[in-house]
Motif scaffolding. Structure first.
Motif, mmCIF file in Angstrom:
data_model
loop_
_atom_site.group_PDB
_atom_site.id
_atom_site.type_symbol
_atom_site.label_atom_id
_atom_site.label_comp_id
_atom_site.label_asym_id
_atom_site.label_seq_id
_atom_site.Cartn_x
_atom_site.Cartn_y
_atom_site.Cartn_z
ATOM 1 N N GLU A 100 0.719 -1.228 -0.333
ATOM 2 C CA GLU A 100 -0.188 -0.024 -0.149
ATOM 3 C C GLU A 100 0.947 1.644 -0.122
ATOM 4 O O GLU A 100 2.036 1.076 0.462
ATOM 5 C CB GLU A 100 -0.779 -0.093 1.173
ATOM 6 C CG GLU A 100 -1.876 -1.104 0.755
ATOM 7 C CD GLU A 100 -3.077 -1.085 2.613
ATOM 8 O OE1 GLU A 100 -2.848 -0.374 3.305
ATOM 9 O OE2 GLU A 100 -4.177 -1.726 2.524
ATOM 10 N N PHE A 104 -3.517 3.901 -3.549
ATOM 11 C CA PHE A 104 -2.829 3.174 -3.494
ATOM 12 C C PHE A 104 -2.881 1.196 -3.469
ATOM 13 O O PHE A 104 -2.198 1.719 -2.404
ATOM 14 C CB PHE A 104 -1.853 2.789 -5.457
ATOM 15 C CG PHE A 104 -2.522 4.333 -6.023
ATOM 16 C CD1 PHE A 104 -2.746 4.234 -7.182
ATOM 17 C CD2 PHE A 104 -1.651 5.472 -5.844
ATOM 18 C CE1 PHE A 104 -2.907 4.916 -7.751
ATOM 19 C CE2 PHE A 104 -1.864 6.585 -6.687
ATOM 20 C CZ PHE A 104 -2.121 6.208 -8.124
ATOM 21 N N SER A 105 -3.279 0.472 -3.898
ATOM 22 C CA SER A 105 -3.072 -0.729 -3.346
ATOM 23 C C SER A 105 -2.486 -2.091 -4.206
ATOM 24 O O SER A 105 -3.361 -1.804 -5.516
ATOM 25 C CB SER A 105 -4.024 -1.339 -2.291
ATOM 26 O OG SER A 105 -4.223 -2.709 -1.808
ATOM 27 N N HIS A 106 -1.899 -2.926 -4.169
ATOM 28 C CA HIS A 106 -1.911 -3.517 -4.624
ATOM 29 C C HIS A 106 -1.172 -5.085 -4.112
ATOM 30 O O HIS A 106 -0.775 -5.246 -3.106
ATOM 31 C CB HIS A 106 0.064 -3.580 -5.779
ATOM 32 C CG HIS A 106 0.438 -2.260 -6.014
ATOM 33 N ND1 HIS A 106 0.340 -1.064 -6.709
ATOM 34 C CD2 HIS A 106 0.691 -1.310 -5.686
ATOM 35 C CE1 HIS A 106 -0.185 -0.452 -7.876
ATOM 36 N NE2 HIS A 106 0.815 -0.258 -6.505
ATOM 37 N N GLU A 135 -5.641 -4.308 -8.533
ATOM 38 C CA GLU A 135 -5.255 -3.257 -8.027
ATOM 39 C C GLU A 135 -6.621 -2.568 -7.627
ATOM 40 O O GLU A 135 -7.460 -3.053 -8.121
ATOM 41 C CB GLU A 135 -4.398 -2.362 -9.496
ATOM 42 C CG GLU A 135 -3.446 -3.595 -10.070
ATOM 43 C CD GLU A 135 -1.968 -3.260 -8.944
ATOM 44 O OE1 GLU A 135 -1.726 -2.372 -8.406
ATOM 45 O OE2 GLU A 135 -0.938 -4.732 -8.993
ATOM 46 N N ILE A 137 -7.950 1.671 -5.777
ATOM 47 C CA ILE A 137 -7.579 3.024 -5.728
ATOM 48 C C ILE A 137 -8.399 3.576 -5.283
ATOM 49 O O ILE A 137 -9.610 2.992 -5.187
ATOM 50 C CB ILE A 137 -7.186 4.188 -7.190
ATOM 51 C CG1 ILE A 137 -6.269 3.595 -8.079
ATOM 52 C CG2 ILE A 137 -7.140 5.561 -6.870
ATOM 53 C CD1 ILE A 137 -6.120 4.013 -9.526
ATOM 54 N N SER A 158 -11.751 -0.766 -8.474
ATOM 55 C CA SER A 158 -10.441 -1.740 -8.513
ATOM 56 C C SER A 158 -10.735 -2.455 -9.366
ATOM 57 O O SER A 158 -11.327 -3.454 -10.225
ATOM 58 C CB SER A 158 -10.647 -3.082 -7.400
ATOM 59 O OG SER A 158 -11.771 -3.476 -7.010
ATOM 60 N N TYR A 197 -3.954 -0.233 -15.248
ATOM 61 C CA TYR A 197 -2.661 -0.809 -14.526
ATOM 62 C C TYR A 197 -1.794 -1.470 -15.175
ATOM 63 O O TYR A 197 -2.455 -2.572 -15.606
ATOM 64 C CB TYR A 197 -2.157 -1.116 -13.028
ATOM 65 C CG TYR A 197 -1.428 -0.805 -12.637
ATOM 66 C CD1 TYR A 197 -0.351 0.263 -12.310
ATOM 67 C CD2 TYR A 197 -1.241 -2.274 -12.423
ATOM 68 C CE1 TYR A 197 0.448 0.118 -11.132
ATOM 69 C CE2 TYR A 197 0.395 -2.330 -11.563
ATOM 70 C CZ TYR A 197 1.401 -0.887 -11.096
ATOM 71 O OH TYR A 197 2.494 -1.306 -10.604
#
Length: 319
Positions: A100, A104-106, A135, A137, A158, A197
């Protein structure tokens, strides 16, 4: 075999010098870099799954730049084990990772399989994994002067895509080396109708060696991890001094990533539990104090794979 052993020592020394030689180093945002990479090889190479007789469980937490709001953090949890089918040796693994940063979070969830066999006095693992990438946001937290700016989402978005990785991992008595390709499919993940992304393929190489000293309780363990995504290159070099007696050990060391950071770490393993801490200080851009803390917790449990001594080999991490 002695010639092969000596050749690897020279090759590893050359790699260490080359990796420290001032190549441009940038952190790829899609894949986090852990200081304790030498404890968690399955994070970047599926062929490492099941390469030791133990059940290996590893968890890590890494904070991002200290002192910055919404800098985020990275969490990792993985487990792998070996098993035998008749005279063949196999490994399986599973991992979850959440990186994170700001809005954004991956996320990544992976299932791994590796086939191991004897080769040139050591063991070679050939591995593959299936990944589910997600992914997201948090657009609802975006604060803009123009709330209708189409370049920024104002709702949470997402998206997910399947991916794959492959790798090789070779282990000898005192050294190891591995190479892998992550994100083989290089997928594009779509979030909503207008956001996407692009995930780049990443190539990595790792190697390590155990140097025995005159004192039987001490050894020195240098290692290196190189990563390249077609544009950006990063090298991590680590040197550990370890004291080991019976099943317990204490270690400390330093790490260096050229043009990026210097790291100090300390840890130990007692009764199968390995706990380590590191601080990665930036050497360019941000201040020395705006570094990253990392804590890694590991557990090793011996498994009975069948007949004693059959298809078993030691890991150079635990010598």
């Amino acid at each position: 075999m002695y010639r092969l052993h000596r050749l690897f020592r020279l090759s590893l020394l050359t790699l260490l010098l080359w990796a420290a030689g001032g190549l441009a180093v940038l952190r790829a945002q899609q894949d986090p870099s852990f200081v304790h990479y030498w404890q968690m090889e399955t994070q970047f190479n599926p062929a490492a799954a099941g390469r030791t007789p133990q059940l290996n469980i590893t968890a890590a937490l890494q904070t991002h730049a200290m002192g910055y709001e919404d800098a985020g953090s990275t969490m990792y949890a993985g487990a792998d084990m070996a098993f035998a089918i008749k005279k063949t040796r196999h490994g399986v693994g599973v991992l979850f990772q959440n990186d994170e940063f700001g809005l954004f979070s991956h996320k990544r969830f992976s299932l791994q399989y590796a086939f191991h066999f004897k080769l040139w006095g050591g063991h070679l693992g050939i591995g593959a994994e299936v990944d589910m990438l997600n992914e997201s946001i948090t657009g609802s937290k975006v604060e803009l002067n123009d709330a209708n700016d189409p370049a920024f989402p104002n709702t949470d978005l997402s998206g997910s895509k399947f991916d794959a990785s492959v790798g090789l991992f070779y282990t000898h008595k005192h050294w190891y080396a591995g190479a892998a390709m992550q994100h083989v499919t290089a997928p594009t993940i779509y979030m909503g109708e207008t956001n996407e992304y692009k995930v780049k393929s990443v190539y990595n190489f790792t190697a390590g060696y155990n140097i025995r000293t005159k004192n039987p309780f001490f050894n020195i363990a240098p290692s290196v991890l190189l990563r390249y995504d077609g544009v950006n290159f990063r090298s991590d070099i680590t040197a550990l001094l370890r004291f080991a007696k019976e099943r317990n050990r204490i270690y400390g060391g330093v790490g260096y990533s050229p043009l990026h950071s210097v790291t100090f770490l300390v840890g130990g393993m007692f009764h199968g539990v390995d706990l380590s801490y590191s601080y990665e200080a930036n050497t360019s851009g941000m201040t020395f104090g705006a570094g990253q803390h990392e804590i890694t917790l590991g557990y090793r449990l011996d498994l009975d794979l069948g007949k004693k001594g059959k298809n078993l080999h030691r890991s150079v991490r635990y010598l």
